[in-house]
Design a protein around this motif. Structure first.
Motif, PDB file in Angstrom:
ATOM      1  N   GLN A  31      37.639   6.602 -12.661  1.00 47.34           N
ATOM      2  CA  GLN A  31      37.484   8.200 -12.084  1.00 47.34           C
ATOM      3  C   GLN A  31      38.179   8.652 -12.589  1.00 47.34           C
ATOM      4  OE1 GLN A  31      36.093   6.766  -8.383  1.00 47.34           O
ATOM      5  NE2 GLN A  31      37.744   5.081  -8.421  1.00 47.34           N
ATOM      6  N   SER A  32      39.379   9.082 -13.732  1.00 49.87           N
ATOM      7  CA  SER A  32      39.543   9.287 -14.521  1.00 49.87           C
ATOM      8  C   SER A  32      38.795  10.676 -15.086  1.00 49.87           C
ATOM      9  CB  SER A  32      40.862   9.416 -15.229  1.00 49.87           C
ATOM     10  OG  SER A  32      41.367  10.361 -15.972  1.00 49.87           O
ATOM     11  N   VAL A  33      39.236  11.972 -15.773  1.00 52.00           N
ATOM     12  CA  VAL A  33      38.013  12.837 -15.909  1.00 52.00           C
ATOM     13  C   VAL A  33      38.745  13.134 -17.041  1.00 52.00           C
ATOM     14  CG1 VAL A  33      37.962  14.194 -13.791  1.00 52.00           C
ATOM     15  CG2 VAL A  33      39.714  15.126 -15.186  1.00 52.00           C
ATOM     16  N   THR A  84      52.710   4.236 -13.183  1.00 56.18           N
ATOM     17  CA  THR A  84      53.751   3.161 -13.544  1.00 56.18           C
ATOM     18  C   THR A  84      52.580   2.782 -14.299  1.00 56.18           C
ATOM     19  OG1 THR A  84      55.463   3.234 -11.972  1.00 56.18           O
ATOM     20  CG2 THR A  84      55.027   1.591 -13.634  1.00 56.18           C
ATOM     21  N   VAL A  85      51.636   2.302 -14.019  1.00 50.94           N
ATOM     22  CA  VAL A  85      50.749   1.474 -14.067  1.00 50.94           C
ATOM     23  C   VAL A  85      49.914   2.417 -15.606  1.00 50.94           C
ATOM     24  CG1 VAL A  85      48.429  -0.049 -13.709  1.00 50.94           C
ATOM     25  CG2 VAL A  85      49.833   0.217 -12.146  1.00 50.94           C
ATOM     26  N   LYS A  86      49.135   3.655 -15.508  1.00 51.06           N
ATOM     27  CA  LYS A  86      49.212   4.399 -16.085  1.00 51.06           C
ATOM     28  C   LYS A  86      49.766   4.568 -17.761  1.00 51.06           C
ATOM     29  CE  LYS A  86      46.999   8.933 -17.199  1.00 51.06           C
ATOM     30  NZ  LYS A  86      47.143  10.308 -16.729  1.00 51.06           N
ATOM     31  N   ALA A  87      51.079   4.545 -17.151  1.00 56.52           N
ATOM     32  CA  ALA A  87      52.250   4.874 -18.497  1.00 56.52           C
ATOM     33  C   ALA A  87      51.743   3.241 -19.274  1.00 56.52           C
ATOM     34  CB  ALA A  87      53.544   4.859 -18.047  1.00 56.52           C
ATOM     35  N   SER A  88      52.079   1.869 -18.494  1.00 54.59           N
ATOM     36  CA  SER A  88      51.659   0.797 -19.022  1.00 54.59           C
ATOM     37  C   SER A  88      50.451   0.368 -20.012  1.00 54.59           C
ATOM     38  CB  SER A  88      52.129  -0.519 -17.678  1.00 54.59           C
ATOM     39  OG  SER A  88      53.509   0.212 -17.725  1.00 54.59           O
ATOM     40  N   ILE A  89      49.667   1.620 -19.458  1.00 53.12           N
ATOM     41  CA  ILE A  89      48.272   1.079 -19.703  1.00 53.12           C
ATOM     42  C   ILE A  89      48.122   1.940 -21.772  1.00 53.12           C
ATOM     43  CG2 ILE A  89      45.967   1.500 -19.623  1.00 53.12           C
ATOM     44  CD1 ILE A  89      45.861   0.412 -17.602  1.00 53.12           C
ATOM     45  N   ILE A 116      44.239   0.820  -8.216  1.00 49.25           N
ATOM     46  CA  ILE A 116      44.942   1.289  -9.533  1.00 49.25           C
ATOM     47  C   ILE A 116      44.023   1.273 -10.229  1.00 49.25           C
ATOM     48  CG2 ILE A 116      46.737   2.270 -10.494  1.00 49.25           C
ATOM     49  CD1 ILE A 116      48.702   0.902  -8.524  1.00 49.25           C
ATOM     50  N   ILE A 117      43.272   0.760 -10.685  1.00 47.07           N
ATOM     51  CA  ILE A 117      42.666   0.747 -12.136  1.00 47.07           C
ATOM     52  C   ILE A 117      41.165   1.162 -11.395  1.00 47.07           C
ATOM     53  CG2 ILE A 117      41.447  -1.093 -13.824  1.00 47.07           C
ATOM     54  CD1 ILE A 117      44.143  -0.867 -14.485  1.00 47.07           C
ATOM     55  N   GLN A 175      29.082   2.055 -10.966  1.00 45.68           N
ATOM     56  CA  GLN A 175      28.602   3.408 -10.657  1.00 45.68           C
ATOM     57  C   GLN A 175      28.739   4.850 -12.092  1.00 45.68           C
ATOM     58  OE1 GLN A 175      31.911   3.960  -7.337  1.00 45.68           O
ATOM     59  NE2 GLN A 175      30.787   2.521  -5.929  1.00 45.68           N
ATOM     60  N   MET A 176      29.665   3.979 -12.827  1.00 44.69           N
ATOM     61  CA  MET A 176      30.111   4.441 -14.224  1.00 44.69           C
ATOM     62  C   MET A 176      29.480   4.070 -14.972  1.00 44.69           C
ATOM     63  SD  MET A 176      33.857   3.597 -14.998  1.00 44.69           S
ATOM     64  CE  MET A 176      34.417   4.145 -16.172  1.00 44.69           C
ATOM     65  N   VAL A 177      28.579   3.007 -14.946  1.00 44.41           N
ATOM     66  CA  VAL A 177      26.667   3.398 -15.579  1.00 44.41           C
ATOM     67  C   VAL A 177      26.217   4.616 -15.337  1.00 44.41           C
ATOM     68  CG1 VAL A 177      25.173   1.443 -16.740  1.00 44.41           C
ATOM     69  CG2 VAL A 177      27.417   1.203 -15.847  1.00 44.41           C
ATOM     70  N   PHE A 178      26.231   4.851 -13.726  1.00 42.30           N
ATOM     71  CA  PHE A 178      25.078   5.906 -14.322  1.00 42.30           C
ATOM     72  C   PHE A 178      25.068   7.589 -13.939  1.00 42.30           C
ATOM     73  CE2 PHE A 178      24.105   2.668 -10.946  1.00 42.30           C
ATOM     74  CZ  PHE A 178      23.018   2.743 -10.881  1.00 42.30           C
ATOM     75  N   SER A 179      26.451   7.212 -14.978  1.00 40.19           N
ATOM     76  CA  SER A 179      27.165   8.807 -15.217  1.00 40.19           C
ATOM     77  C   SER A 179      26.177   9.110 -16.446  1.00 40.19           C
ATOM     78  CB  SER A 179      28.471   8.567 -16.085  1.00 40.19           C
ATOM     79  OG  SER A 179      28.921  10.286 -16.442  1.00 40.19           O
ATOM     80  N   THR A 180      25.690  11.042 -16.385  1.00 43.60           N
ATOM     81  CA  THR A 180      25.073  11.172 -17.478  1.00 43.60           C
ATOM     82  C   THR A 180      26.581  11.401 -18.708  1.00 43.60           C
ATOM     83  OG1 THR A 180      25.600  13.533 -16.515  1.00 43.60           O
ATOM     84  CG2 THR A 180      23.169  12.091 -16.568  1.00 43.60           C
TER      85      THR A 180
END
Length: 279
Positions: free
Chosen positions: A44-46, A5-10, A38-39, A89-94
């Motif tokens: 963390q979605s691919v 529901t939140v994803k659809a709203s976003i 939820i956010i 944590q995401m900032v460390f992503s390659t």
């Protein structure tokens, strides 16, 4: 499910940009901690689109909290929230897109406590993800990092020429109001550029020479009439501006990644791409 529901709203938020009432309705549809969880999961979605829209929504929601009473609780909780920890944590992503979206969001939402995490990510990414460095350094500067020039020195000492080249892109964005030679910013920029004028890589040297000439021009001509300054600058650009800059190469390579649906790259792949351009 609440997350769907939140994803659809976003995803519908693009049709309600900057609509504080719309954002407030989503953010207050459940307890704050549940909403934050939820956010965090959406971040963390691919799927890059999900991440992009979620970071856009977060940024606008935090900003809306300063003038919309229903968004205020989220804004107050945000600095110490699971969302910020996830973004750090995401900032460390390659994955270039994930890394740069995350650090941009931390900067836009004034997450001052995230400077240490971004610093740590810089150490990891310095020699393996040079295209992300201008964004990392830029946001750290915005958030008040006190080691800005030390980070640039670290980049200049890198064995990866694209990392050294990125310094010029960063410096290009920092122009002081007083371009006099005794100005502190001028002196720091001059020192960095002078080192890069002697770089072992010719692409770096060419852009460093151009930035050097621009710096000298600004310091020596700011009191001249505008017409003369325009004429002198035009001649300087004609004589010194390189065919390819870090910014232009970076843009072309990121387009290459997007066109080929690639999420990560190696420095060797980046250098091969550049060699093909100059071949």
């Amino acid at each position: 499910m609440a997350i769907e529901t939140v994803k659809a709203s976003i995803f519908k938020y693009l049709s309600h940009l900057h609509d504080a009432d719309y954002m407030a309705k989503i953010a207050t549809s459940m307890p704050v901690l549940e909403f934050e969880n939820i956010i965090s999961l959406l971040l963390q979605s691919v799927d890059d689109e999900t991440v992009g829209l979620t970071t856009l929504f977060i940024t606008d929601l935090v900003m809306a909290g300063s003038h919309h009473p229903q968004c205020e609780e989220f804004r107050k909780q945000y600095p110490n929230s699971l969302i910020v920890k996830t973004l750090e944590q995401m900032v460390f992503s390659t994955n270039h897109y994930i890394c740069t979206r995350a650090v941009y969001t931390l900067g836009k939402t004034c997450s001052y406590s995230s400077v240490d995490a971004i610093n740590q990510a810089f150490v990891k990414l310095r020699d393996i993800a040079p295209l992300a460095l201008p964004r990392l350094i830029g946001e750290m500067g915005w958030l008040g990092a006190d080691n800005f020039w030390e980070l640039l020195d670290s980049m200049i000492s890198s064995p990866v020429y694209m990392t050294r080249w990125a310094v010029l892109d960063i410096l290009h964005e920092f122009n002081g109001d007083e371009p006099k030679e005794e100005n502190g910013l001028y002196q720091r920029k001059y020192r960095c550029i002078e080192q890069l004028r002697q770089d072992s890589n010719k692409y770096v040297r060419l852009e460093a020479e151009y930035e050097y000439q621009l710096l000298k021009f600004r310091s020596q001509s700011y009191e001249l009439p505008k017409a003369i300054r325009r004429r002198m600058r035009k001649e300087l650009i004609r004589q010194y501006k390189p065919t390819h800059s870090f910014a232009e190469i970076s843009s072309r390579f990121k387009r290459h990644l997007s066109d080929n649906e690639l999420k990560e790259y190696s420095v060797s792949e980046l250098e091969e791409f550049i060699d093909a351009i100059f071949a």
